[in-house]
Design an enzyme around this catalytic site. Structure first.
Site, PDB file in Angstrom:
ATOM      1  N   GLU A 153     -67.530  26.371 -43.103  1.00 61.37           N
ATOM      2  CA  GLU A 153     -67.499  25.872 -41.721  1.00 61.37           C
ATOM      3  C   GLU A 153     -68.836  26.077 -41.012  1.00 61.37           C
ATOM      4  O   GLU A 153     -69.299  25.206 -40.274  1.00 61.37           O
ATOM      5  CB  GLU A 153     -66.364  26.557 -40.958  1.00 61.37           C
ATOM      6  CG  GLU A 153     -65.001  26.127 -41.501  1.00 61.37           C
ATOM      7  CD  GLU A 153     -63.854  26.906 -40.891  1.00 61.37           C
ATOM      8  OE1 GLU A 153     -63.810  28.135 -41.084  1.00 61.37           O
ATOM      9  OE2 GLU A 153     -63.010  26.300 -40.220  1.00 61.37           O
TER      10      GLU A 153
ATOM     11  N   GLY B 277     -64.854  30.233 -43.625  1.00 56.54           N
ATOM     12  CA  GLY B 277     -65.818  30.255 -42.525  1.00 56.54           C
ATOM     13  C   GLY B 277     -67.247  29.982 -42.995  1.00 56.54           C
ATOM     14  O   GLY B 277     -68.064  29.471 -42.233  1.00 56.54           O
TER      15      GLY B 277
ATOM     16  N   GLU C 168     -58.340  28.886 -46.996  1.00 53.95           N
ATOM     17  CA  GLU C 168     -57.540  29.665 -46.039  1.00 53.95           C
ATOM     18  C   GLU C 168     -56.046  29.595 -46.326  1.00 53.95           C
ATOM     19  O   GLU C 168     -55.310  30.541 -46.063  1.00 53.95           O
ATOM     20  CB  GLU C 168     -57.808  29.176 -44.609  1.00 53.95           C
ATOM     21  CG  GLU C 168     -59.150  29.601 -44.048  1.00 53.95           C
ATOM     22  CD  GLU C 168     -60.284  28.633 -44.332  1.00 53.95           C
ATOM     23  OE1 GLU C 168     -60.146  27.783 -45.243  1.00 53.95           O
ATOM     24  OE2 GLU C 168     -61.316  28.730 -43.648  1.00 53.95           O
TER      25      GLU C 168
ATOM     26  N   ALA D 220     -64.922  34.161 -43.474  1.00 49.06           N
ATOM     27  CA  ALA D 220     -64.744  35.208 -42.478  1.00 49.06           C
ATOM     28  C   ALA D 220     -64.345  36.468 -43.234  1.00 49.06           C
ATOM     29  O   ALA D 220     -63.812  36.398 -44.341  1.00 49.06           O
ATOM     30  CB  ALA D 220     -63.660  34.797 -41.499  1.00 49.06           C
TER      31      ALA D 220
HETATM   32  C1  HXC Z   1     -64.443  40.182 -47.109  1.00 47.54           C
HETATM   33  C2  HXC Z   1     -65.171  39.599 -49.210  1.00 47.54           C
HETATM   34  C3  HXC Z   1     -64.922  38.232 -48.936  1.00 47.54           C
HETATM   35  C4  HXC Z   1     -64.416  37.888 -47.646  1.00 47.54           C
HETATM   36  C5  HXC Z   1     -65.671  38.391 -50.938  1.00 47.54           C
HETATM   37  N1  HXC Z   1     -65.624  39.639 -50.460  1.00 47.54           N
HETATM   38  N2  HXC Z   1     -65.237  37.506 -50.041  1.00 47.54           N
HETATM   39  N3  HXC Z   1     -64.929  40.555 -48.309  1.00 47.54           N
HETATM   40  N4  HXC Z   1     -64.196  38.912 -46.786  1.00 47.54           N
HETATM   41  N5  HXC Z   1     -64.195  36.634 -47.290  1.00 47.54           N
HETATM   42  C6  HXC Z   1     -66.005  40.882 -51.143  1.00 47.54           C
HETATM   43  C7  HXC Z   1     -64.978  41.318 -52.184  1.00 47.54           C
HETATM   44  O1  HXC Z   1     -63.914  41.996 -51.558  1.00 47.54           O
HETATM   45  C8  HXC Z   1     -65.806  42.204 -53.058  1.00 47.54           C
HETATM   46  O2  HXC Z   1     -66.002  43.461 -52.448  1.00 47.54           O
HETATM   47  C9  HXC Z   1     -67.167  41.510 -53.065  1.00 47.54           C
HETATM   48  O3  HXC Z   1     -67.184  40.682 -51.898  1.00 47.54           O
HETATM   49  C10 HXC Z   1     -67.377  40.617 -54.278  1.00 47.54           C
HETATM   50  O4  HXC Z   1     -66.290  39.719 -54.360  1.00 47.54           O
HETATM   51  P1  HXC Z   1     -65.418  39.512 -55.686  1.00 47.54           P
HETATM   52  O5  HXC Z   1     -64.134  38.917 -55.285  1.00 47.54           O
HETATM   53  O6  HXC Z   1     -65.373  40.779 -56.501  1.00 47.54           O
HETATM   54  O7  HXC Z   1     -66.325  38.446 -56.476  1.00 47.54           O
HETATM   55  P2  HXC Z   1     -65.824  37.325 -57.501  1.00 47.54           P
HETATM   56  O8  HXC Z   1     -64.774  37.870 -58.420  1.00 47.54           O
HETATM   57  O9  HXC Z   1     -67.077  36.783 -58.106  1.00 47.54           O
HETATM   58  O10 HXC Z   1     -65.135  36.187 -56.621  1.00 47.54           O
HETATM   59  C11 HXC Z   1     -65.920  35.453 -55.678  1.00 47.54           C
HETATM   60  C12 HXC Z   1     -64.961  34.699 -54.726  1.00 47.54           C
HETATM   61  C13 HXC Z   1     -63.935  35.697 -54.116  1.00 47.54           C
HETATM   62  C14 HXC Z   1     -64.240  33.591 -55.478  1.00 47.54           C
HETATM   63  C15 HXC Z   1     -65.845  34.061 -53.637  1.00 47.54           C
HETATM   64  O11 HXC Z   1     -64.658  36.822 -53.580  1.00 47.54           O
HETATM   65  C16 HXC Z   1     -63.102  35.121 -53.029  1.00 47.54           C
HETATM   66  O12 HXC Z   1     -62.160  34.361 -53.287  1.00 47.54           O
HETATM   67  N6  HXC Z   1     -63.382  35.529 -51.777  1.00 47.54           N
HETATM   68  C17 HXC Z   1     -62.589  35.130 -50.632  1.00 47.54           C
HETATM   69  C18 HXC Z   1     -62.852  33.690 -50.273  1.00 47.54           C
HETATM   70  C19 HXC Z   1     -61.989  33.259 -49.096  1.00 47.54           C
HETATM   71  O13 HXC Z   1     -60.737  33.302 -49.179  1.00 47.54           O
HETATM   72  N7  HXC Z   1     -62.622  32.867 -48.013  1.00 47.54           N
HETATM   73  C20 HXC Z   1     -61.924  32.446 -46.815  1.00 47.54           C
HETATM   74  C21 HXC Z   1     -61.748  33.607 -45.875  1.00 47.54           C
HETATM   75  S1  HXC Z   1     -60.779  33.183 -44.492  1.00 47.54           S
HETATM   76  P3  HXC Z   1     -65.387  44.834 -53.071  1.00 47.54           P
HETATM   77  O14 HXC Z   1     -65.877  45.869 -52.121  1.00 47.54           O
HETATM   78  O15 HXC Z   1     -63.929  44.648 -53.070  1.00 47.54           O
HETATM   79  O16 HXC Z   1     -65.985  44.883 -54.431  1.00 47.54           O
HETATM   80  C22 HXC Z   1     -61.819  32.366 -43.486  1.00 47.54           C
HETATM   81  C23 HXC Z   1     -61.174  31.877 -42.244  1.00 47.54           C
HETATM   82  C24 HXC Z   1     -62.156  31.257 -41.291  1.00 47.54           C
HETATM   83  O17 HXC Z   1     -62.963  32.217 -43.725  1.00 47.54           O
HETATM   84  C25 HXC Z   1     -61.679  31.153 -39.912  1.00 47.54           C
HETATM   85  C26 HXC Z   1     -60.266  31.333 -39.602  1.00 47.54           C
HETATM   86  C27 HXC Z   1     -59.871  32.762 -39.359  1.00 47.54           C
END
Ligand code: HXC
Length: 260
Positions: free
Chosen positions: A114, A111, A134, A66
């Site tokens: 999911e 997400g 999460e 998400a």
């Molecule tokens: C918004 C995101 C994002 C996310 C990545 N990006 N994941 N933006 N929401 N979930 C964006 C980053 O901010 C960045 O943009 C660009 O994508 C590239 O990501 P990087 O982090 O620079 O890439 P990298 O270093 O290769 O790392 C990849 C990654 C990391 C390991 C996947 O991006 C990451 O940990 N992302 C978050 C994963 C996460 O926590 N997902 C769960 C979300 S909560 P900019 O503009 O900054 O360069 C969820 C809840 C579901 O899903 C339902 C309950 C609410």
């Protein structure tokens, strides 16, 4: 509806939907959800379309979750008042009775994992990484992750992944039963379309009822599920496609399905 965050293409009877925010690793924001619901409703309503594939643009991510930037400032009262994420369940998963496949090309996190698990099955590229991180954001999975992951891979592995945020690679995911098949990344879309094309060529009513029955296994007791299976088997026995399928076998020819 014109789409900003997804791409939709038709390959004969197969609809290919691509999440298209590669710079944000295809993070799922409210717009993506609205567009996915619309595209899948159109797929469901189109009798010419028989199976769908959902994938992510780029070679890095199916969807990294998400959209954290969208959720970060939102107060709790808004999450609750909007019944945030409810549409994934009611308008997306439950409304799609035709089969669809998630073709996971890279990160499927939070997400993203999911949504992949909402598919009828997952085909993963060899660089796919699955996870429910999460906990590291101070929340929990909110779109079925604790339930579907646990059913897919069992309590021990699901609990470990959800409590530690550890990612699982494609091979481990296949061994654990989360994905149907792992293929080289370069072949992912071709393989997913091939599988979808095979499904699209099956008798339509039987396909929908078989999907319903397999999904019932997660919802019903064994005896209820077996009764439901027997009833749908009996129902299918009354279709023209059953008569055609059996006659074609006896006559050693291909069957021509009518969808009734
Ligand atoms: C918004 C995101 C994002 C996310 C990545 N990006 N994941 N933006 N929401 N979930 C964006 C980053 O901010 C960045 O943009 C660009 O994508 C590239 O990501 P990087 O982090 O620079 O890439 P990298 O270093 O290769 O790392 C990849 C990654 C990391 C390991 C996947 O991006 C990451 O940990 N992302 C978050 C994963 C996460 O926590 N997902 C769960 C979300 S909560 P900019 O503009 O900054 O360069 C969820 C809840 C579901 O899903 C339902 C309950 C609410």
């Amino acid at each position: 509806m014109s789409y900003d965050t997804i791409l939709v293409e038709q390959h004969d009877a197969v609809t290919l939907v691509t999440l298209n925010r590669p710079k944000a690793l295809n993070a799922l924001n409210a717009r993506v959800l609205d567009e996915l619901i619309d595209a899948f409703a159109a797929f469901e309503a189109d009798d010419g379309q028989r199976c769908a594939v959902l994938t992510g643009q780029g070679d890095k991510a199916f969807a990294a979750g998400a959209d954290i930037k969208e959720m970060a400032e939102k107060p709790m009262a808004d999450f609750y008042r909007e019944d945030y994420l409810a549409k994934w369940h009611s308008d997306f998963t439950n409304a799609i009775r035709k089969p669809w496949i998630a073709a996971v090309n890279g990160f499927a996190l939070g997400g993203g994992c999911e949504v992949a698990m909402m598919a009828d099955f997952i085909i993963a590229s060899d660089n796919a990484r699955f996870g429910q991180p999460e906990i590291k954001l101070g929340v929990a999975p909110g779109m079925g992750g604790t339930q579907r992951l646990t059913r897919a891979i069992g309590k021990a592995k699901a609990m470990e992944m959800i409590l530690t945020g550890r990612m699982m690679g494609a091979e481990e995911a296949e061994r654990a039963g989360l994905v149907a098949r792992v293929v080289p990344q370069a072949d992912l879309i071709d393989e997913a379309l091939k599988s979808a094309t095979t499904i699209a060529a099956m008798p339509p009513l039987g396909t929908m009822m078989n999907k319903e029955l397999v999904n019932a296994a997660a919802e019903m007791t064994l005896s209820q599920g077996i009764l439901h299976e027997r009833r749908l088997f009996q129902l299918l026995a009354g279709t023209e496609d059953k008569a055609e399928g059996m006659q074609a076998f006896i006559e050693k020819r291909e069957a021509h399905w009518k969808g009734r």
